[in-house]
Structure formats: C-alpha cells, structure tokens
Design a protein around this motif. Sequence first.
Motif, mmCIF file in Angstrom:
data_model
loop_
_atom_site.group_PDB
_atom_site.id
_atom_site.type_symbol
_atom_site.label_atom_id
_atom_site.label_comp_id
_atom_site.label_asym_id
_atom_site.label_seq_id
_atom_site.Cartn_x
_atom_site.Cartn_y
_atom_site.Cartn_z
ATOM 1 N N LEU A 17 6.074 2.151 -10.231
ATOM 2 C CA LEU A 17 5.819 1.207 -9.142
ATOM 3 C C LEU A 17 6.429 -0.137 -9.493
ATOM 4 O O LEU A 17 6.287 -0.619 -10.616
ATOM 5 N N TYR A 18 7.130 -0.743 -8.505
ATOM 6 C CA TYR A 18 7.590 -2.128 -8.685
ATOM 7 C C TYR A 18 7.610 -2.792 -7.314
ATOM 8 O O TYR A 18 8.356 -2.380 -6.429
ATOM 9 N N VAL A 19 6.751 -3.795 -7.133
ATOM 10 C CA VAL A 19 6.734 -4.541 -5.873
ATOM 11 C C VAL A 19 6.603 -6.029 -6.168
ATOM 12 O O VAL A 19 6.022 -6.431 -7.185
ATOM 13 N N GLU A 20 7.135 -6.833 -5.263
ATOM 14 C CA GLU A 20 6.948 -8.277 -5.291
ATOM 15 C C GLU A 20 6.304 -8.668 -3.973
ATOM 16 O O GLU A 20 6.757 -8.228 -2.911
ATOM 17 N N CYS A 21 5.264 -9.487 -4.032
ATOM 18 C CA CYS A 21 4.570 -9.851 -2.798
ATOM 19 C C CYS A 21 3.885 -11.204 -2.951
ATOM 20 O O CYS A 21 3.485 -11.602 -4.041
ATOM 21 N N PRO A 22 3.737 -11.929 -1.846
ATOM 22 C CA PRO A 22 2.965 -13.179 -1.880
ATOM 23 C C PRO A 22 1.493 -12.892 -1.648
ATOM 24 O O PRO A 22 1.131 -12.009 -0.868
ATOM 25 N N VAL A 23 0.627 -13.611 -2.355
ATOM 26 C CA VAL A 23 -0.813 -13.476 -2.152
ATOM 27 C C VAL A 23 -1.368 -14.813 -1.679
ATOM 28 O O VAL A 23 -0.860 -15.875 -2.043
ATOM 29 N N ILE A 24 -2.416 -14.737 -0.875
ATOM 30 C CA ILE A 24 -3.024 -15.930 -0.299
ATOM 31 C C ILE A 24 -3.816 -16.655 -1.370
ATOM 32 O O ILE A 24 -4.680 -16.065 -2.029
ATOM 33 N N SER A 25 -3.506 -17.928 -1.552
ATOM 34 C CA SER A 25 -4.204 -18.722 -2.564
ATOM 35 C C SER A 25 -4.929 -19.873 -1.857
ATOM 36 O O SER A 25 -4.288 -20.843 -1.434
ATOM 37 N N PRO A 26 -6.261 -19.781 -1.678
ATOM 38 C CA PRO A 26 -6.985 -20.824 -0.938
ATOM 39 C C PRO A 26 -6.964 -22.193 -1.616
ATOM 40 O O PRO A 26 -7.117 -23.208 -0.963
ATOM 41 N N THR A 27 -6.766 -22.215 -2.937
ATOM 42 C CA THR A 27 -6.780 -23.494 -3.662
ATOM 43 C C THR A 27 -5.411 -24.159 -3.702
ATOM 44 O O THR A 27 -5.292 -25.303 -4.100
ATOM 45 N N LEU B 193 0.833 -1.203 0.000
ATOM 46 C CA LEU B 193 0.000 0.000 0.000
ATOM 47 C C LEU B 193 0.869 1.255 0.000
ATOM 48 O O LEU B 193 0.602 2.203 -0.746
ATOM 49 N N ALA B 194 1.920 1.245 0.819
ATOM 50 C CA ALA B 194 2.812 2.410 0.891
ATOM 51 C C ALA B 194 3.495 2.660 -0.448
ATOM 52 O O ALA B 194 3.661 3.810 -0.874
ATOM 53 N N ALA B 195 3.885 1.584 -1.139
ATOM 54 C CA ALA B 195 4.556 1.728 -2.439
ATOM 55 C C ALA B 195 3.611 2.320 -3.483
ATOM 56 O O ALA B 195 3.999 3.174 -4.284
ATOM 57 N N VAL B 196 2.342 1.876 -3.483
ATOM 58 C CA VAL B 196 1.358 2.407 -4.429
ATOM 59 C C VAL B 196 1.089 3.879 -4.143
ATOM 60 O O VAL B 196 1.074 4.724 -5.055
ATOM 61 N N LEU C 204 3.627 -12.649 -6.691
ATOM 62 C CA LEU C 204 3.310 -11.800 -7.835
ATOM 63 C C LEU C 204 4.296 -10.645 -7.937
ATOM 64 O O LEU C 204 4.752 -10.114 -6.923
ATOM 65 N N SER C 205 4.591 -10.275 -9.167
ATOM 66 C CA SER C 205 5.363 -9.065 -9.456
ATOM 67 C C SER C 205 4.400 -8.036 -10.038
ATOM 68 O O SER C 205 3.729 -8.311 -11.035
ATOM 69 N N ILE C 206 4.340 -6.860 -9.400
ATOM 70 C CA ILE C 206 3.397 -5.818 -9.827
ATOM 71 C C ILE C 206 4.179 -4.586 -10.266
ATOM 72 O O ILE C 206 4.960 -4.023 -9.491
ATOM 73 N N THR C 207 3.982 -4.197 -11.513
ATOM 74 C CA THR C 207 4.660 -3.040 -12.087
ATOM 75 C C THR C 207 3.617 -2.050 -12.585
ATOM 76 O O THR C 207 2.598 -2.456 -13.149
ATOM 77 N N GLY C 208 3.866 -0.760 -12.365
ATOM 78 C CA GLY C 208 2.897 0.221 -12.810
ATOM 79 C C GLY C 208 3.485 1.604 -12.982
ATOM 80 O O GLY C 208 4.658 1.840 -12.668
ATOM 81 N N GLY C 209 2.674 2.506 -13.479
ATOM 82 C CA GLY C 209 3.110 3.889 -13.681
ATOM 83 C C GLY C 209 2.052 4.667 -14.439
ATOM 84 O O GLY C 209 1.009 4.129 -14.837
#
Length: 365
Positions: A94-104, A81-84, A111-116
Amino acid sequence: MMNKPTGNQPAIETNEPFLTLDIAQMALDSANVGIWILHATSWNFLPSTRTKALFGFLPEEEMSFDDALLKVDDKHRRAVLAAVEKAIKQHSNLYVECPVISPTEKKNRWLSITGGFSTSDLTNSYFSGIVVDITEQKQNDLRRSKFIGMVSHELKTPLTALKAYVQMLNNWAKKQKDSFTIGALSKVEKQVKKMLNMINSLLNLSGAEAGKIHLNKQEFDMDELIREVIDETLFITSSHNITIAPGDRVRVNADRDKIEQVMVNLLSNAAKYSGKEEPIEVACTKEENTLTVSIHDQGMGISPDDIEKLFLPHYRAETRETEKIAGFGIGLYLCSEIIHRHKGKIWVESEPGHGSTFKFTLPIN
C-alpha cells in the motif's frame, strides 16, 4: 458507513505482533514516524501514539480505522479506502498520499501512508505499516511548481515565435526547391516541437499540482484524434511500427487538446521504452457508455512495485535499462490527472520483459 467486512470476525490477538509494537514505536517515534497494525479480516486497528497525533487524536483517545478515515479530506477518502481494500485483497503493498483535516491548523496536513503484509504467507492476517507527515514536502513541491510554471510560460513565447519563423523559412525553401535547407529546417522544427511539448508538460504540471486543470469540452471523433497523434509520433520517432486495431468510429465529449496530450505521452513512452522497429498497437473500443483506449508495446515492461507508484508526480522507475532514457517523471502523472478530471480511469497491465499495455477510459454521453 464504510464498505468493510462485517459479522462475527475474530478480534486482534494480543500476541507477538503487539509486543513488538512497543519496541518499534520507540525507534520510530524519534524519527516522527507513526506505525499501525490493521487486522485484515476484523479490521480492528491499532495505531501508535504518533499515528494518533498525525490524524489529530490525543494519546488517550480511541482511534478506529473508521475514525482515521473520517479525518481524510472528502475528495481523497474514497480513494484511500479503495487502496487499502485492494492491498488487503491482493496481498500487495500500500502507498497513498492524502490530506487530513487538522482542526488546530489553518491548512490540512498531508500524510504518506505505506503498508503491507510482513510475510507472503496468505494466512497472515496482520496488515501493518507507517505514516509520515509530508506537509513540508508538499509545500515545497507547490512552490517549485509555481516557479516552473512561471519560467515555462516565459520560455514558451519566444519558442512559439521561433516555430513560426521556421515554418516561414520552410515554405520559402520549398519554393526555391532548396532540398538541403528543407531538410535542415525540418530537423529544427522537430526539435522546437519537442521543446514546446516539454514546456507544455511543465505548465500543465504546475496547473495540476495547484488543482487548476480546466477542461474545454467539445465533441470529436476519437479515431481521428488517434490517427493524428500517431502521425505526429512517427514524425518525431519514425523507427517504430505503430498500428491501429480495427474498431468502431466513436465520438466523445471531452477536452480534445488534453486527451491529445494523454495520447502523445502514452505513445511517446511506448516508443521510448521499447526497441526500435518493435510494434506498438493502439486500440479503441466502445462498451455501453464507456470508451476504452489501449496502447500496447513489446518493450521492457514494468515491475509490480513500480506499477503502484507509476502515476505519482516525479516518479520514475529506476532500472539499468531506464537510467539512460531522458524524462522528468511527470507525463504519466499528468495523464492521470487529466483522465480523472474527465471522470475516467487510467491503469497499466505489465510484466517485466513482456511489454506493457496502458489503458484509459472516458465516459460517453
């Protein structure tokens, strides 16, 4: 729940940016890349079908920015959130790498998230980017890290013994007043120390990537540690002029060995990326309950794009000036992990051609 702008903000217009989304989606979906658009003022969020899938949503489900954020692992959510917020506020990338919860799945997905912003126009309200699944890459990194840790551990034992024998021979040569042997052994000791530092960095990298950086805290004088590290750095790179800015004596409660490693990394980088005999200044200041250490050089500097990724593992700024400088791209990542484990902060202020100032903070009890 999240610290985002509120009030009567305008909704996202269904104009050109969203018409082009379908075309982009067709191309990117084939490469398993998700795309998204975020309105910088209303925070309305439009994800592609692939983006929804990567965050664990079905194509027909609604997915807001908050919904996506809640899928991020608890330990990384605040940082994402702080990076966004920072990227939107500063109109930067924006460039962040983070784990997301996968129930399956039994394990989290990375995930790698890039933006601008698509243009430099400050009135542009559309912040967009892509999201990529990097789980396999992260798993390969972990396997590589374990292998490096095992090999490094095996190499460290004979090198430690070699260092002890060199020191014994050096003492014998001094008693014999053999100046040639003393000089030769001094050079050997310097190279052994370099190799041990490299191996220690690789071992620490292995621990950091596995989330196993353990702290052994004790009270010590920070200014005393700084002077020791400067003497050690000058022993290896004697061509630079390193000075300490006047400051108060400060005692901290931290892992002395690991803070020493941070100082060694930052000072050796300052020496590597600045010309011979160029000055390097170290400062240590205290403000309320925080200690700040800064290392300033007058070297080649760092571009804004590189600054954003500088503390990522294995990242090195690739320029014509740096391609001849040896390095693994793990030193600053380790510094970042160590300082964050101490609940401190680390950052760099730099401009190409005008030097760099690396800073880190530590809490003072």
